[in-house]
Design an enzyme around this catalytic site. Structure first.
Site, PDB file in Angstrom:
ATOM      1  N   ASP A 224      95.907  27.161  53.736  1.00  0.00           N
ATOM      2  CA  ASP A 224      95.228  28.049  52.795  1.00  0.00           C
ATOM      3  C   ASP A 224      93.736  28.173  53.124  1.00  0.00           C
ATOM      4  OD1 ASP A 224      97.501  28.722  51.412  1.00  0.00           O
ATOM      5  OD2 ASP A 224      97.220  27.219  49.830  1.00  0.00           O
ATOM      6  N   GLU A 225      93.142  27.073  53.584  1.00  0.00           N
ATOM      7  CA  GLU A 225      91.765  27.150  54.075  1.00  0.00           C
ATOM      8  C   GLU A 225      91.656  28.169  55.192  1.00  0.00           C
ATOM      9  OE1 GLU A 225      89.750  22.702  53.543  1.00  0.00           O
ATOM     10  OE2 GLU A 225      90.337  23.431  55.526  1.00  0.00           O
ATOM     11  N   LEU A 226      92.611  28.108  56.110  1.00  0.00           N
ATOM     12  CA  LEU A 226      92.596  29.009  57.261  1.00  0.00           C
ATOM     13  C   LEU A 226      92.681  30.468  56.820  1.00  0.00           C
ATOM     14  CD1 LEU A 226      92.591  29.382  60.324  1.00  0.00           C
ATOM     15  CD2 LEU A 226      95.080  29.087  60.288  1.00  0.00           C
TER      16      LEU A 226
ATOM     17  N   SER B 238      87.363  23.025  59.079  1.00  0.00           N
ATOM     18  CA  SER B 238      88.717  22.931  58.529  1.00  0.00           C
ATOM     19  C   SER B 238      89.505  21.996  59.430  1.00  0.00           C
ATOM     20  CB  SER B 238      89.371  24.317  58.487  1.00  0.00           C
ATOM     21  OG  SER B 238      90.696  24.229  58.004  1.00  0.00           O
TER      22      SER B 238
ATOM     23  N   ILE C 299      89.252  31.407  55.613  1.00  0.00           N
ATOM     24  CA  ILE C 299      88.301  31.517  56.722  1.00  0.00           C
ATOM     25  C   ILE C 299      88.469  32.843  57.456  1.00  0.00           C
ATOM     26  CG2 ILE C 299      87.804  30.601  59.041  1.00  0.00           C
ATOM     27  CD1 ILE C 299      88.321  27.788  57.798  1.00  0.00           C
TER      28      ILE C 299
END
Length: 335
Positions: free
Chosen positions: A87-89, A20, A92
């Site tokens: 949002d990726e975080l 990311s 994850i």
């Protein structure tokens, strides 16, 4: 959190690593070098180039995160300027909690405290992203940044050589990937203790030269099984690997000493380089081809000194960091 021995062990991982990152900060520099190092080490990393960016995280990207054993979050100055990254975080950290995904961090030209507290330039970028967003969303992002900022990782400012930092990250990833035994061996009673002992003898952190380590004992005590499990566990840390099984029975073909050594070297190079039918005409072929390569080679069931002389006579035949493991019933042969 789900333990790696339960949830993660029962999963099939499509990718080894998901990264990311904020593209304009690192894609053409740090990330390209990291990808090259991972490729060298045989570590697959998800490539996001084919995914179209939009206002919401795509199902393809969510799937890639869930199907990766390790996520590496590269926190740069402008990471928080991207709603996509934030949002990726969230996804994850959800995978970390739900399925035991390993999360690693790289603080690239940013202070971890600025990530945790959303201060400094990092905080300015974060506040701009938060404009017009709901209080609930902002709180989720802020908590995620605080959580990831508390995960110990590599700090760019602590290194004076970026390539060395990248090599360290690749080693750490390999070590984490190798931390569990292949399913083929996990039910074998006592094998973990043998593997731990062998790994300590192999000194895998020593990268300045090659090493040869032997396993000896009578037939049937599990030498080959230990060697196979080691090969399974360690392969991703080496550029090339090779398991030459049953050398005793497979390579005794009535040739004279020179012919036997040539045949053995051809077999080894064919396996290591994954090229069928390699032919050589002198006994210097192994050092010529492998002296600058980091290789893991298992020589199983060696019974004659000529076989060792042909395949691993000198450690300088192999590149720095290489490891050669020999199994045999003959202790004197190793000595």
């Amino acid at each position: 959190m789900a333990s790696s021995s339960s949830s993660s062990r029962s999963r099939t991982w499509r990718y080894r690593v998901f990264t990311s990152f904020h593209g304009p900060d690192v894609r053409k520099t740090f990330l390209s070098h990291l990808r090259k190092q991972f490729s060298y080490n045989g570590i697959s990393m998800f490539d996001d180039q084919s995914i179209e960016r939009s206002q919401t995280i795509s199902p393809a990207l969510t799937g890639a995160i869930k199907e990766s054993r390790i996520s590496i979050v590269v926190l740069s100055k402008n990471y928080a300027s991207s709603r996509w990254c934030l949002d990726e975080l969230l996804e994850i950290l959800k995978c970390r909690e739900d399925i035991g995904q390993i999360v690693m961090t790289v603080f690239y030209e940013v202070d971890p405290s600025d990530v945790r507290k959303q201060t400094g330039e990092f905080g300015i970028a974060f506040n701009e992203t938060c404009e017009g967003k709901t209080k609930e969303k902002i709180q989720k992002w802020s908590k995620a940044l605080n959580d990831v900022g508390n995960i110990a990782g590599e700090h760019f400012f602590n290194w004076d050589n970026e390539s060395k930092m990248i090599e360290k990250i690749a080693r750490d990833v390999s070590n984490k990937l190798n931390a569990t035994i292949s399913w083929d061996f996990e039910d074998m009673v006592g094998i973990e203790a043998h593997l731990q002992k062998m790994q300590s003898l192999l000194h895998l952190d020593y990268e300045d030269g090659a090493m040869i380590v032997g396993i000896y004992g009578p037939a049937g005590i599990g030498k080959t099984t230990i060697a196979r499990a080691l090969h399974s566990r360690l392969s991703s840390s080496f550029q090339f690997t090779c398991f030459m099984e049953n050398i005793r029975g497979s390579y005794n073909s009535g040739l004279d000493e020179y012919g036997l050594k040539l045949r053995l070297q051809e077999q080894l190079l064919s396996k290591v380089l994954n090229q069928d039918g390699i032919r050589i005409n002198h006994l210097g072929a192994i050092p010529e081809r492998l002296c600058d390569q980091k290789v893991l080679i298992i020589l199983d069931d060696v019974e004659d000194l000529q076989q060792l002389e042909a395949l691993a006579n000198e450690t300088n035949w192999f590149g720095p960091g290489s490891r050669i493991i020999v199994t045999t019933e003959d202790q004197e042969l190793l000595e």
